[in-house]
Write a protein that holds these residues in place. Structure first.
Motif, PDB file in Angstrom:
ATOM      1  N   PRO A  96       0.818  -1.232   0.000  1.00 23.75           N
ATOM      2  CA  PRO A  96       0.000   0.000   0.000  1.00 23.75           C
ATOM      3  C   PRO A  96       0.847   1.276   0.000  1.00 23.75           C
ATOM      4  O   PRO A  96       0.510   2.240  -0.702  1.00 23.75           O
ATOM      5  CB  PRO A  96      -0.827  -0.103   1.287  1.00 23.75           C
ATOM      6  CG  PRO A  96      -0.836  -1.552   1.637  1.00 23.75           C
ATOM      7  CD  PRO A  96       0.455  -2.113   1.137  1.00 23.75           C
ATOM      8  N   CYS A  97       1.919   1.302   0.782  1.00 21.90           N
ATOM      9  CA  CYS A  97       2.790   2.488   0.787  1.00 21.90           C
ATOM     10  C   CYS A  97       3.332   2.750  -0.615  1.00 21.90           C
ATOM     11  O   CYS A  97       3.316   3.882  -1.096  1.00 21.90           O
ATOM     12  CB  CYS A  97       3.956   2.300   1.754  1.00 21.90           C
ATOM     13  SG  CYS A  97       3.553   2.681   3.472  1.00 21.90           S
ATOM     14  N   ARG A 101      -0.781   4.724  -1.052  1.00 18.50           N
ATOM     15  CA  ARG A 101      -1.884   4.715  -0.088  1.00 18.50           C
ATOM     16  C   ARG A 101      -1.331   4.412   1.307  1.00 18.50           C
ATOM     17  O   ARG A 101      -1.667   3.415   1.943  1.00 18.50           O
ATOM     18  CB  ARG A 101      -2.940   3.694  -0.517  1.00 18.50           C
ATOM     19  CG  ARG A 101      -3.523   4.060  -1.875  1.00 18.50           C
ATOM     20  CD  ARG A 101      -4.563   3.098  -2.337  1.00 18.50           C
ATOM     21  NE  ARG A 101      -5.818   3.254  -1.603  1.00 18.50           N
ATOM     22  CZ  ARG A 101      -6.909   2.539  -1.866  1.00 18.50           C
ATOM     23  NH1 ARG A 101      -6.895   1.629  -2.810  1.00 18.50           N
ATOM     24  NH2 ARG A 101      -8.012   2.733  -1.165  1.00 18.50           N
ATOM     25  N   ASN A 103      -1.944   5.560   4.078  1.00 21.50           N
ATOM     26  CA  ASN A 103      -2.904   5.424   5.185  1.00 21.50           C
ATOM     27  C   ASN A 103      -3.218   3.955   5.459  1.00 21.50           C
ATOM     28  O   ASN A 103      -3.640   3.606   6.550  1.00 21.50           O
ATOM     29  CB  ASN A 103      -4.194   6.201   4.887  1.00 21.50           C
ATOM     30  CG  ASN A 103      -4.864   5.778   3.596  1.00 21.50           C
ATOM     31  OD1 ASN A 103      -4.205   5.651   2.572  1.00 21.50           O
ATOM     32  ND2 ASN A 103      -6.154   5.558   3.629  1.00 21.50           N
ATOM     33  N   LEU A 104      -3.026   3.119   4.436  1.00 25.39           N
ATOM     34  CA  LEU A 104      -3.309   1.687   4.587  1.00 25.39           C
ATOM     35  C   LEU A 104      -2.037   0.886   4.858  1.00 25.39           C
ATOM     36  O   LEU A 104      -2.032  -0.337   4.744  1.00 25.39           O
ATOM     37  CB  LEU A 104      -4.002   1.149   3.324  1.00 25.39           C
ATOM     38  CG  LEU A 104      -5.312   1.840   2.934  1.00 25.39           C
ATOM     39  CD1 LEU A 104      -5.916   1.184   1.699  1.00 25.39           C
ATOM     40  CD2 LEU A 104      -6.319   1.788   4.078  1.00 25.39           C
ATOM     41  N   CYS A 105      -0.952   1.561   5.195  1.00 24.87           N
ATOM     42  CA  CYS A 105       0.325   0.896   5.486  1.00 24.87           C
ATOM     43  C   CYS A 105       0.108  -0.332   6.371  1.00 24.87           C
ATOM     44  O   CYS A 105      -0.639  -0.291   7.340  1.00 24.87           O
ATOM     45  CB  CYS A 105       1.272   1.879   6.179  1.00 24.87           C
ATOM     46  SG  CYS A 105       2.810   1.100   6.736  1.00 24.87           S
ATOM     47  N   LEU A 153      -8.914  13.266   3.537  1.00 24.87           N
ATOM     48  CA  LEU A 153      -8.960  11.970   2.864  1.00 24.87           C
ATOM     49  C   LEU A 153     -10.405  11.618   2.498  1.00 24.87           C
ATOM     50  O   LEU A 153     -10.684  11.180   1.382  1.00 24.87           O
ATOM     51  CB  LEU A 153      -8.345  10.876   3.750  1.00 24.87           C
ATOM     52  CG  LEU A 153      -8.326   9.494   3.093  1.00 24.87           C
ATOM     53  CD1 LEU A 153      -7.126   9.350   2.164  1.00 24.87           C
ATOM     54  CD2 LEU A 153      -8.319   8.373   4.112  1.00 24.87           C
ATOM     55  N   ARG A 157     -11.746  11.087  -1.243  1.00 24.71           N
ATOM     56  CA  ARG A 157     -12.280   9.784  -1.655  1.00 24.71           C
ATOM     57  C   ARG A 157     -13.613   9.956  -2.370  1.00 24.71           C
ATOM     58  O   ARG A 157     -13.954   9.180  -3.250  1.00 24.71           O
ATOM     59  CB  ARG A 157     -12.448   8.873  -0.434  1.00 24.71           C
ATOM     60  CG  ARG A 157     -11.135   8.527   0.245  1.00 24.71           C
ATOM     61  CD  ARG A 157     -10.397   7.390  -0.423  1.00 24.71           C
ATOM     62  NE  ARG A 157     -11.005   6.111  -0.178  1.00 24.71           N
ATOM     63  CZ  ARG A 157     -10.969   5.089  -1.045  1.00 24.71           C
ATOM     64  NH1 ARG A 157     -10.377   5.233  -2.204  1.00 24.71           N
ATOM     65  NH2 ARG A 157     -11.529   3.933  -0.747  1.00 24.71           N
ATOM     66  N   HIS A 290      -4.868   8.876   7.476  1.00 19.70           N
ATOM     67  CA  HIS A 290      -4.291   9.953   6.657  1.00 19.70           C
ATOM     68  C   HIS A 290      -2.934   9.511   6.111  1.00 19.70           C
ATOM     69  O   HIS A 290      -2.432   8.446   6.467  1.00 19.70           O
ATOM     70  CB  HIS A 290      -4.136  11.223   7.513  1.00 19.70           C
ATOM     71  CG  HIS A 290      -3.494  10.953   8.836  1.00 19.70           C
ATOM     72  ND1 HIS A 290      -2.182  10.550   8.969  1.00 19.70           N
ATOM     73  CD2 HIS A 290      -3.985  10.988  10.100  1.00 19.70           C
ATOM     74  CE1 HIS A 290      -1.904  10.379  10.250  1.00 19.70           C
ATOM     75  NE2 HIS A 290      -2.978  10.622  10.957  1.00 19.70           N
ATOM     76  N   THR A 291      -2.384  10.351   5.257  1.00 20.90           N
ATOM     77  CA  THR A 291      -1.066  10.055   4.673  1.00 20.90           C
ATOM     78  C   THR A 291      -0.145  11.238   4.984  1.00 20.90           C
ATOM     79  O   THR A 291      -0.619  12.339   5.292  1.00 20.90           O
ATOM     80  CB  THR A 291      -1.161   9.931   3.139  1.00 20.90           C
ATOM     81  OG1 THR A 291      -1.581  11.208   2.621  1.00 20.90           O
ATOM     82  CG2 THR A 291      -2.161   8.862   2.715  1.00 20.90           C
TER      83      THR A 291
END
Ligand SMILES: [Zn+2]
Ligand SMILES: [Zn+2]
Length: 341
Positions: A96-97, A101, A103-105, A153, A157, A290-291
């Motif tokens: 994901p990183c 994305r 935030n989904l790490c 975010l 989205r 968040h990112t």
């Protein structure tokens, strides 16, 4: 230093703890402003294995301050810099990183410790998610960067655009930030809340139009009638209640988008009308966390004052008063409480 230390569900103790010292790559921040968050109330009630993997730990996760000390190898900030830090840092290496994305790490490193006089920030956070503050952004406002990044975010989205109708279910601080961002994009905003002290307060901010779910006979019908029978282009749940998720889907227009922003209790499910999903091409998206990019964007938004969150601060208290602040939050008698150590 003094700090509010979390020992487990329902067990928060105001204690004297050692002042933190920075290791290599780390910094120690003197906390100037911390904000209470609905998540604190939830975590204090039932714990949180992801956000708080080890106890005891100093509690709280929204904060801004000044760098007191920097460990060896820190080049991005120095002593005396005013900064805001996110409450987590992604690894930068997992799928994901790498896909943008973060935030989904899969290995998000969470940091707690806003309710203390100072906090040590780990190397990964210093490298990825500590942002220097412009002089014009005071600490109490900078501390909004984290929740504002989450709201950004959600709005991204849903691809909220000018002229769209956007319904936000929930009138907590995040519901308000989502609504303020949507209004900033020139959308028509409707906030669905429930009457009480907090809803009156939010109404007085005049972010958009308001629907009172406590007195409305049928919230979805009311939203449809406010939108010419079509429903809203975008609906956002910021309550984390499965029954409201279902209302958010029901209130969306043909071709509309639904953002599931509020996290529901584990194990809950919702029902979907398959006919509408297919023939009306509804887009359902989750929005979580968040990112690093959004944390920076949030600071830019605060600097530009296109959004000013100050009105969401309903109380100001000292470190010793955190339990009272969280009590107010859980009763719905506060939006956000500013804690100044
Ligand atoms: Zn928060
Ligand atoms: Zn990662």
């Amino acid at each position: 230093m003094r700090a509010q230390v979390f020992y487990g569900p329902g067990d928060l103790r105001y204690e004297e703890v050692a002042w933190p010292k920075p290791g290599p790559g780390e910094i120690v921040l003197k906390i100037e402003a911390a904000l209470t968050c609905g998540t604190d109330v939830k975590v204090l009630r039932r714990g949180h294995p992801v956000m708080i993997p080890h106890v005891p730990t100093v509690f709280g996760h929204e904060f801004a301050g000044t760098v007191m000390a920097a460990g060896t190898g820190v080049t991005t900030v120095r002593e005396g810099d005013r900064v805001v830090a996110a409450n987590s840092a992604p690894c930068g290496e997992c799928p994901p990183c790498l896909a943008g994305r973060a935030n989904l790490c899969e290995h998000l490193l969470f940091v707690n410790g806003a309710y203390g006089e100072a906090i040590a920030l780990p190397r990964r956070l210093v490298a990825r998610n500590v942002v220097r503050l412009p002089a014009s952004v005071p600490p109490h406002r900078a501390a909004f960067a984290e929740p504002l990044a989450c709201a950004l975010l959600g709005i991204e989205r849903a691809r909220v655009e000018s002229g769209q109708s956007v319904v936000v279910f929930g009138h907590g601080p995040l519901g308000c930030l989502l609504a303020m961002l949507a209004a900033g994009r020139k959308a028509r905003v409707i906030i669905v809340g429930k009457r009480g002290w907090r809803f009156e307060r939010v109404r007085s901010l005049r972010i958009g139009e308001y629907v009172d779910a406590a007195t409305s006979r049928d919230v979805v019908a009311e939203i449809r009638s406010l939108t010419g029978g079509r429903g809203a282009d975008v609906t956002v749940d910021a309550t984390g209640l499965p029954e409201v998720w279902e209302q958010a889907v029901a209130a969306a227009a043909r071709g509309g988008s639904v953002v599931f922003f509020g996290g529901c209790a584990p194990g809950t499910t919702v029902r979907l009308d398959t006919r509408r999903m297919h023939y009306e091409e509804l887009t359902l998206v989750g929005a979580f966390h968040h990112t690093p990019e959004l944390i920076r964007r949030a600071v830019e938004v605060l600097e530009s004052e296109t959004l000013n969150p100050d009105a969401l601060l309903t109380h100001r208290m000292e470190l010793a008063d955190v339990p009272r602040a969280l009590e107010l939050m859980s009763r719905g008698d506060a939006l956000k409480v500013l804690i100044e150590p």
